[in-house]
Scaffold this motif. Structure first.
Motif, mmCIF file in Angstrom:
data_model
loop_
_atom_site.group_PDB
_atom_site.id
_atom_site.type_symbol
_atom_site.label_atom_id
_atom_site.label_comp_id
_atom_site.label_asym_id
_atom_site.label_seq_id
_atom_site.Cartn_x
_atom_site.Cartn_y
_atom_site.Cartn_z
ATOM 1 N N LEU A 1 0.854 -1.185 0.000
ATOM 2 C CA LEU A 1 0.000 0.000 0.000
ATOM 3 C C LEU A 1 0.894 1.239 0.000
ATOM 4 C CD1 LEU A 1 -2.996 0.811 0.082
ATOM 5 C CD2 LEU A 1 -2.836 0.863 2.577
ATOM 6 N N PHE A 2 0.702 2.094 -0.996
ATOM 7 C CA PHE A 2 1.469 3.330 -1.116
ATOM 8 C C PHE A 2 0.553 4.512 -0.824
ATOM 9 C CE2 PHE A 2 3.638 0.180 -3.639
ATOM 10 C CZ PHE A 2 4.978 0.412 -3.371
ATOM 11 N N GLY A 3 1.074 5.497 -0.100
ATOM 12 C CA GLY A 3 0.251 6.640 0.287
ATOM 13 C C GLY A 3 0.844 7.964 -0.157
ATOM 14 N N PHE A 4 -0.041 8.950 -0.332
ATOM 15 C CA PHE A 4 0.363 10.264 -0.825
ATOM 16 C C PHE A 4 -0.502 11.331 -0.157
ATOM 17 C CE2 PHE A 4 0.650 6.926 -3.940
ATOM 18 C CZ PHE A 4 1.973 6.990 -4.360
ATOM 19 N N THR A 5 0.120 12.439 0.225
ATOM 20 C CA THR A 5 -0.638 13.513 0.857
ATOM 21 C C THR A 5 -1.373 14.362 -0.163
ATOM 22 O OG1 THR A 5 1.369 14.876 0.874
ATOM 23 C CG2 THR A 5 0.855 13.644 2.887
ATOM 24 N N GLU A 6 -0.935 14.321 -1.422
ATOM 25 C CA GLU A 6 -1.566 15.102 -2.476
ATOM 26 C C GLU A 6 -2.091 14.178 -3.578
ATOM 27 O OE1 GLU A 6 -2.049 18.281 -2.335
ATOM 28 O OE2 GLU A 6 -0.836 18.686 -0.544
ATOM 29 N N ARG A 7 -3.273 14.496 -4.090
ATOM 30 C CA ARG A 7 -3.874 13.665 -5.138
ATOM 31 C C ARG A 7 -3.036 13.663 -6.412
ATOM 32 N NH1 ARG A 7 -9.259 12.182 -5.772
ATOM 33 N NH2 ARG A 7 -9.915 13.718 -4.201
ATOM 34 N N ASN A 8 -2.435 14.820 -6.756
ATOM 35 C CA ASN A 8 -1.660 14.871 -7.995
ATOM 36 C C ASN A 8 -0.394 14.020 -7.916
ATOM 37 O OD1 ASN A 8 -0.264 16.654 -6.259
ATOM 38 N ND2 ASN A 8 0.540 17.821 -7.985
ATOM 39 N N GLU A 9 0.124 13.833 -6.691
ATOM 40 C CA GLU A 9 1.294 12.979 -6.517
ATOM 41 C C GLU A 9 0.917 11.512 -6.781
ATOM 42 O OE1 GLU A 9 3.292 12.975 -2.633
ATOM 43 O OE2 GLU A 9 5.118 13.471 -3.744
ATOM 44 N N ARG A 10 -0.264 11.113 -6.307
ATOM 45 C CA ARG A 10 -0.721 9.755 -6.607
ATOM 46 C C ARG A 10 -0.985 9.592 -8.091
ATOM 47 N NH1 ARG A 10 -6.452 7.633 -4.497
ATOM 48 N NH2 ARG A 10 -7.057 9.200 -6.034
ATOM 49 N N SER A 11 -1.540 10.607 -8.718
ATOM 50 C CA SER A 11 -1.793 10.542 -10.157
ATOM 51 C C SER A 11 -0.499 10.340 -10.928
ATOM 52 C CB SER A 11 -2.488 11.830 -10.628
ATOM 53 O OG SER A 11 -3.749 11.980 -10.011
ATOM 54 N N LEU A 12 0.551 11.062 -10.524
ATOM 55 C CA LEU A 12 1.834 10.914 -11.197
ATOM 56 C C LEU A 12 2.420 9.525 -10.935
ATOM 57 C CD1 LEU A 12 4.186 11.888 -12.837
ATOM 58 C CD2 LEU A 12 5.050 13.124 -10.833
ATOM 59 N N PHE A 13 2.287 9.040 -9.723
ATOM 60 C CA PHE A 13 2.750 7.688 -9.386
ATOM 61 C C PHE A 13 2.096 6.664 -10.314
ATOM 62 C CE2 PHE A 13 2.059 3.727 -7.025
ATOM 63 C CZ PHE A 13 3.332 3.429 -6.560
ATOM 64 N N ARG A 14 0.811 6.810 -10.552
ATOM 65 C CA ARG A 14 0.089 5.871 -11.410
ATOM 66 C C ARG A 14 0.536 5.979 -12.863
ATOM 67 N NH1 ARG A 14 -6.050 6.373 -8.738
ATOM 68 N NH2 ARG A 14 -5.661 4.841 -7.062
ATOM 69 N N VAL A 15 0.881 7.174 -13.282
ATOM 70 C CA VAL A 15 1.419 7.341 -14.636
ATOM 71 C C VAL A 15 2.801 6.688 -14.724
ATOM 72 C CG1 VAL A 15 2.269 9.014 -16.329
ATOM 73 C CG2 VAL A 15 0.108 9.427 -15.149
#
Length: 205
Positions: free
Chosen positions: A60-74
């Motif tokens: 499970l990976f976590g991010f404080t900002e939604r755009n950081e998770r979006s970039l992770f997924r890209v």
């Protein structure tokens, strides 16, 4: 899919935390840019998450900002980039800084990340340049730890701040010799492991 969690931080050992959600402890790995922004232990936080299922593990990976998770997924969709490397990249630079590096074809900045050689950096530019237009390209620096947060950083009972910092860098993909050398370089009295990691990463960019 676990998309978001809200709970109480019960452990902070970079780059991981344990988040208590209604009595269930979730072990979550974060890029250091998100880790810096966390509140202290025993405080509540909301994280955007990405759940990875493998044959040998569930991560499970976590991010404080939604755009950081979006970039992770890209990133993890790019050829040759797995979750660990994506997390390492986002530990060395913010989402905005990475987007700018790709958009400006700044190979020099990208190859400073462990595990990213020249060919990988060039491939990231080619594969991701057209996919990053919707992400926020405004560069942002990691949120510095306040004096109070640094004092509240939780250290392992058997590990010093330096040991924890080295362990975190190893988890992010750095070689032991490199991790030990840079931590020795930035070490200072009474520095928390988070502060050491932040200074170490900054010195290598």
């Amino acid at each position: 899919m676990i998309a978001r969690l809200h709970g109480i931080i019960v452990e902070k050992i970079p780059p991981e935390i344990v988040l208590d959600v209604a009595g269930v402890g979730y072990e979550i790995q974060l890029p250091m840019t998100s880790f810096y922004a966390l509140p202290e232990v025993n405080q509540s936080v909301t994280l955007f998450t990405h759940f990875v299922v493998r044959e040998d593990a569930q991560l499970l990976f976590g991010f404080t900002e939604r755009n950081e998770r979006s970039l992770f997924r890209v990133l993890i969709k790019a050829n040759g980039v797995g979750p660990k490397l994506a997390c390492t990249i986002l530990s060395g630079m913010s989402a905005g800084q990475f987007v700018q590096a790709v958009m400006h074809e700044d190979i020099t900045a990208l190859v400073k990340m462990p595990g990213v050689g020249k060919k990988t950096a060039e491939r990231l530019v080619v594969e991701l340049k057209d996919k990053l237009n919707e992400l926020d390209a405004t560069p942002s620096m990691p949120t510095p730890l306040s004096g109070e947060n640094a004092k509240q950083a939780i250290l392992s009972e058997t590990m010093s701040a330096k040991d924890e910092a080295i362990s975190a860098l190893l988890a992010l993909g750095y070689k032991r010799s490199q991790a030990e050398s840079v931590i020795k370089k930035v070490a200072s009295d009474n520095a928390s492991s988070e502060q050491l990691i932040r200074d170490a990463l900054k010195s290598m960019v």
